[in-house]
Scaffold this motif. Structure first.
Motif, PDB file in Angstrom:
ATOM      1  N   GLY A   1       0.834  -1.206   0.000  1.00  0.00           N
ATOM      2  CA  GLY A   1       0.000   0.000   0.000  1.00  0.00           C
ATOM      3  C   GLY A   1       0.864   1.250   0.000  1.00  0.00           C
ATOM      4  O   GLY A   1       1.996   1.252  -0.508  1.00  0.00           O
ATOM      5  N   CYS A   2       0.341   2.308   0.601  1.00  0.00           N
ATOM      6  CA  CYS A   2       0.994   3.628   0.554  1.00  0.00           C
ATOM      7  C   CYS A   2       2.461   3.574   1.022  1.00  0.00           C
ATOM      8  O   CYS A   2       2.749   3.159   2.150  1.00  0.00           O
ATOM      9  N   PRO A   3       3.388   3.992   0.177  1.00  0.00           N
ATOM     10  CA  PRO A   3       4.811   3.957   0.560  1.00  0.00           C
ATOM     11  C   PRO A   3       5.153   4.869   1.730  1.00  0.00           C
ATOM     12  O   PRO A   3       6.146   4.643   2.428  1.00  0.00           O
ATOM     13  N   ARG A   4       4.338   5.898   1.954  1.00  0.00           N
ATOM     14  CA  ARG A   4       4.629   6.799   3.077  1.00  0.00           C
ATOM     15  C   ARG A   4       4.506   6.057   4.408  1.00  0.00           C
ATOM     16  O   ARG A   4       5.259   6.298   5.346  1.00  0.00           O
ATOM     17  N   ILE A   5       3.546   5.111   4.467  1.00  0.00           N
ATOM     18  CA  ILE A   5       3.363   4.322   5.694  1.00  0.00           C
ATOM     19  C   ILE A   5       4.621   3.493   5.962  1.00  0.00           C
ATOM     20  O   ILE A   5       5.098   3.401   7.093  1.00  0.00           O
ATOM     21  N   THR A   6       5.149   2.896   4.915  1.00  0.00           N
ATOM     22  CA  THR A   6       6.320   2.020   5.090  1.00  0.00           C
ATOM     23  C   THR A   6       7.551   2.815   5.513  1.00  0.00           C
ATOM     24  O   THR A   6       8.273   2.407   6.421  1.00  0.00           O
ATOM     25  N   THR A   7       7.769   3.928   4.863  1.00  0.00           N
ATOM     26  CA  THR A   7       9.033   4.628   5.089  1.00  0.00           C
ATOM     27  C   THR A   7       8.927   5.695   6.179  1.00  0.00           C
ATOM     28  O   THR A   7       9.701   5.689   7.131  1.00  0.00           O
ATOM     29  N   ASP A   8       7.935   6.579   6.057  1.00  0.00           N
ATOM     30  CA  ASP A   8       7.808   7.657   7.039  1.00  0.00           C
ATOM     31  C   ASP A   8       7.423   7.110   8.417  1.00  0.00           C
ATOM     32  O   ASP A   8       7.960   7.520   9.438  1.00  0.00           O
ATOM     33  N   ASP A   9       6.489   6.178   8.450  1.00  0.00           N
ATOM     34  CA  ASP A   9       6.037   5.598   9.724  1.00  0.00           C
ATOM     35  C   ASP A   9       6.829   4.347  10.097  1.00  0.00           C
ATOM     36  O   ASP A   9       6.586   3.760  11.154  1.00  0.00           O
ATOM     37  N   GLY A  10       7.742   3.925   9.214  1.00  0.00           N
ATOM     38  CA  GLY A  10       8.451   2.658   9.401  1.00  0.00           C
ATOM     39  C   GLY A  10       8.984   2.431  10.809  1.00  0.00           C
ATOM     40  O   GLY A  10       8.754   1.357  11.400  1.00  0.00           O
ATOM     41  N   PRO A  11       9.673   3.417  11.413  1.00  0.00           N
ATOM     42  CA  PRO A  11      10.258   3.191  12.735  1.00  0.00           C
ATOM     43  C   PRO A  11       9.206   2.902  13.822  1.00  0.00           C
ATOM     44  O   PRO A  11       9.548   2.388  14.880  1.00  0.00           O
ATOM     45  N   ARG A  12       7.950   3.207  13.580  1.00  0.00           N
ATOM     46  CA  ARG A  12       6.904   2.962  14.597  1.00  0.00           C
ATOM     47  C   ARG A  12       6.486   1.485  14.659  1.00  0.00           C
ATOM     48  O   ARG A  12       5.868   1.052  15.627  1.00  0.00           O
ATOM     49  N   PHE A  13       6.801   0.729  13.613  1.00  0.00           N
ATOM     50  CA  PHE A  13       6.389  -0.682  13.604  1.00  0.00           C
ATOM     51  C   PHE A  13       7.380  -1.523  14.408  1.00  0.00           C
ATOM     52  O   PHE A  13       8.586  -1.285  14.367  1.00  0.00           O
ATOM     53  N   LYS A  14       6.834  -2.536  15.110  1.00  0.00           N
ATOM     54  CA  LYS A  14       7.702  -3.337  15.989  1.00  0.00           C
ATOM     55  C   LYS A  14       8.579  -4.291  15.188  1.00  0.00           C
ATOM     56  O   LYS A  14       9.638  -4.695  15.626  1.00  0.00           O
ATOM     57  N   LYS A  15       8.101  -4.689  14.029  1.00  0.00           N
ATOM     58  CA  LYS A  15       8.882  -5.584  13.164  1.00  0.00           C
ATOM     59  C   LYS A  15       9.269  -4.813  11.903  1.00  0.00           C
ATOM     60  O   LYS A  15       8.591  -3.854  11.529  1.00  0.00           O
ATOM     61  N   PRO A  16      10.321  -5.244  11.202  1.00  0.00           N
ATOM     62  CA  PRO A  16      10.702  -4.516   9.991  1.00  0.00           C
ATOM     63  C   PRO A  16       9.543  -4.455   8.998  1.00  0.00           C
ATOM     64  O   PRO A  16       8.869  -5.452   8.773  1.00  0.00           O
ATOM     65  N   MET A  17       9.360  -3.270   8.429  1.00  0.00           N
ATOM     66  CA  MET A  17       8.303  -3.040   7.445  1.00  0.00           C
ATOM     67  C   MET A  17       8.981  -2.568   6.164  1.00  0.00           C
ATOM     68  O   MET A  17       9.638  -1.523   6.160  1.00  0.00           O
ATOM     69  N   LEU A  18       8.859  -3.362   5.101  1.00  0.00           N
ATOM     70  CA  LEU A  18       9.597  -3.054   3.867  1.00  0.00           C
ATOM     71  C   LEU A  18       8.660  -2.720   2.712  1.00  0.00           C
ATOM     72  O   LEU A  18       7.497  -3.132   2.688  1.00  0.00           O
ATOM     73  N   THR A  19       9.206  -2.016   1.746  1.00  0.00           N
ATOM     74  CA  THR A  19       8.495  -1.824   0.480  1.00  0.00           C
ATOM     75  C   THR A  19       8.707  -3.099  -0.353  1.00  0.00           C
ATOM     76  O   THR A  19       9.618  -3.892  -0.062  1.00  0.00           O
ATOM     77  N   PRO A  20       7.918  -3.304  -1.412  1.00  0.00           N
ATOM     78  CA  PRO A  20       8.137  -4.515  -2.235  1.00  0.00           C
ATOM     79  C   PRO A  20       9.557  -4.596  -2.790  1.00  0.00           C
ATOM     80  O   PRO A  20      10.148  -5.682  -2.845  1.00  0.00           O
ATOM     81  N   GLY A  21      10.121  -3.461  -3.183  1.00  0.00           N
ATOM     82  CA  GLY A  21      11.493  -3.474  -3.714  1.00  0.00           C
ATOM     83  C   GLY A  21      12.495  -3.852  -2.637  1.00  0.00           C
ATOM     84  O   GLY A  21      13.451  -4.595  -2.888  1.00  0.00           O
ATOM     85  N   GLU A  22      12.293  -3.366  -1.428  1.00  0.00           N
ATOM     86  CA  GLU A  22      13.198  -3.696  -0.321  1.00  0.00           C
ATOM     87  C   GLU A  22      13.085  -5.181   0.048  1.00  0.00           C
ATOM     88  O   GLU A  22      14.076  -5.812   0.431  1.00  0.00           O
ATOM     89  N   TYR A  23      11.887  -5.724  -0.072  1.00  0.00           N
ATOM     90  CA  TYR A  23      11.701  -7.157   0.194  1.00  0.00           C
ATOM     91  C   TYR A  23      12.591  -7.981  -0.727  1.00  0.00           C
ATOM     92  O   TYR A  23      13.259  -8.930  -0.289  1.00  0.00           O
ATOM     93  N   GLU A  24      12.621  -7.592  -2.008  1.00  0.00           N
ATOM     94  CA  GLU A  24      13.445  -8.342  -2.973  1.00  0.00           C
ATOM     95  C   GLU A  24      14.909  -8.335  -2.553  1.00  0.00           C
ATOM     96  O   GLU A  24      15.622  -9.321  -2.731  1.00  0.00           O
ATOM     97  N   ILE A  25      15.360  -7.231  -1.979  1.00  0.00           N
ATOM     98  CA  ILE A  25      16.749  -7.161  -1.504  1.00  0.00           C
ATOM     99  C   ILE A  25      16.925  -8.063  -0.277  1.00  0.00           C
ATOM    100  O   ILE A  25      17.869  -8.842  -0.178  1.00  0.00           O
ATOM    101  N   ALA A  26      15.959  -7.976   0.651  1.00  0.00           N
ATOM    102  CA  ALA A  26      16.081  -8.745   1.901  1.00  0.00           C
ATOM    103  C   ALA A  26      16.110 -10.257   1.651  1.00  0.00           C
ATOM    104  O   ALA A  26      16.789 -10.994   2.366  1.00  0.00           O
ATOM    105  N   VAL A  27      15.399 -10.730   0.627  1.00  0.00           N
ATOM    106  CA  VAL A  27      15.389 -12.180   0.365  1.00  0.00           C
ATOM    107  C   VAL A  27      16.442 -12.577  -0.675  1.00  0.00           C
ATOM    108  O   VAL A  27      16.471 -13.722  -1.139  1.00  0.00           O
ATOM    109  N   GLY A  28      17.299 -11.632  -1.040  1.00  0.00           N
ATOM    110  CA  GLY A  28      18.433 -11.967  -1.903  1.00  0.00           C
ATOM    111  C   GLY A  28      18.137 -11.972  -3.389  1.00  0.00           C
ATOM    112  O   GLY A  28      18.939 -12.463  -4.188  1.00  0.00           O
ATOM    113  N   GLU A  29      17.005 -11.428  -3.791  1.00  0.00           N
ATOM    114  CA  GLU A  29      16.696 -11.406  -5.229  1.00  0.00           C
ATOM    115  C   GLU A  29      17.354 -10.227  -5.944  1.00  0.00           C
ATOM    116  O   GLU A  29      17.421 -10.205  -7.165  1.00  0.00           O
TER     117      GLU A  29
END
Ligand code: SF4
Length: 333
Positions: free
Chosen positions: A290-318
């Protein structure tokens, strides 16, 4: 027009009343973004004073942060639906969009921005962008720069945007112009960061007319925060993949692609994406489509890592870490 309250802003009462009468509407839905909700009851009073008793006027209580975020329940159940505070994202006969423009004088901050822009004798080309709130001043800003010798480059990025030169937190395509420097006139930190991330070859000068400050967009701190989130997610075994049900934020293909390729990924549908709502899911990390602002701007408020779809691809080694980029949306629904 009969007014029950002093008008705090021109919310185009006449246009709304005319539309209700023309359509013989008996139900009217009003949706305000968070910062304007307190004005809702006054608008209802003014409408009641100008419409017949048979017309029912209702307020949306749903959270609202953008033109992507229409209250579809209320929209379907009313004859006229009015969305305040944002410029149109999609043409629709049913919806009346009433934008809200800032009254702030932009000339003092334009004058200050000359200290950061190249001398027009050396480099006259400048891209000009702003947010919907300052769009009423856009032609004036352009003329002001041209009067001082600049060649101002503007474009309407794509059909997610209403105006030439408009940027959204999720779309900076209007800055894809033939100029090495971009002047962003507007408030907040998020838009200029997105601009600088999306257009790393360009110098982004931020002219904030509300806080009366001129600065250069710096992505370093933001990049560190994003790298940190990606690193923390690299060991994740279970993933929550969020599909946002807000009408202008759904990216089903992206969510589906992740779910199909990763058996430890679980699709979660939701409208508001908040830390509280995710706490009870026992996941190691989340991907927000959904909205990228939630992932990045609000990201530090989440207890677990919250990634954008592009960041997910990096995290899983793609993808390699160097491919980290800003998450953007294109088009409507
Ligand atoms: S997706 Fe987010 S950034 Fe884009 S318009 Fe909607 S609220 Fe704004």
């Amino acid at each position: 027009m009969a007014l029950k309250h002093d008008r705090e802003w021109d919310y185009e009462l006449e246009r709304i009343v005319d539309a209700v009468k023309e359509r013989n509407a008996t139900t009217v839905g009003l949706q305000f973004p968070e910062g304007l909700k307190r004005r809702g009851p006054n608008v209802v009073d003014d409408l009641r004073a100008n419409l017949s008793d048979g017309v029912q006027v209702m307020l949306s209580g749903q959270p609202c942060y953008g033109a992507c975020d229409l209250d579809t329940y209320l929209m379907r159940r009313t004859d006229v639906f009015v969305h305040f505070g944002h410029s149109p994202m999609k043409d629709s006969e049913k919806i009346i969009y009433v934008p809200l423009f800032s009254n702030v004088d932009v000339e003092p901050i334009l004058t200050e921005s000359l200290d950061e822009l190249a001398d027009p004798a050396a480099d006259p080309d400048v891209g000009l962008v702003t947010t919907a709130q300052h769009m009423n001043k856009f032609e004036g800003m352009r003329a002001w720069l041209e009067d001082r010798g600049y060649t101002v480059h503007v474009r309407r990025g794509d059909d997610r945007l209403t105006h030439e030169g408009q940027v959204l937190g999720c779309n900076y395509a209007s800055a894809e112009v033939d100029a090495d420097q971009i002047l962003y006139v507007g408030g907040g930190k998020f838009h200029p960061l997105g601009l600088a991330m999306e257009h790393p070859q360009k110098r982004v000068v931020i002219a904030d007319p509300v806080n009366n400050a001129v600065s250069i967009a710096d992505t370093e701190k933001f990049m560190k925060q994003r790298y940190g989130a990606v690193h923390r997610a690299m060991d994740a075994e279970t993933w929550g993949v969020i599909f946002c049900t807000k009408i202008g934020q759904g990216r089903w293909d992206q969510a589906e692609e992740i779910i199909e390729a990763n058996e430890d990924a679980y699709l979660i549908t939701m409208d508001e994406v908040t830390p509280d709502r995710l706490t009870n899911f026992d996941m190691d990390a989340f991907v927000n489509t959904g909205c990228p602002r939630i992932t990045t701007d609000d990201g530090p408020r989440f207890k677990k890592p919250m990634l954008t779809p592009g960041e997910y691809e990096i995290a899983v080694g793609e993808k390699p870490l160097e491919d980290l980029e800003f998450d953007t949306f294109h088009g409507t629904w």
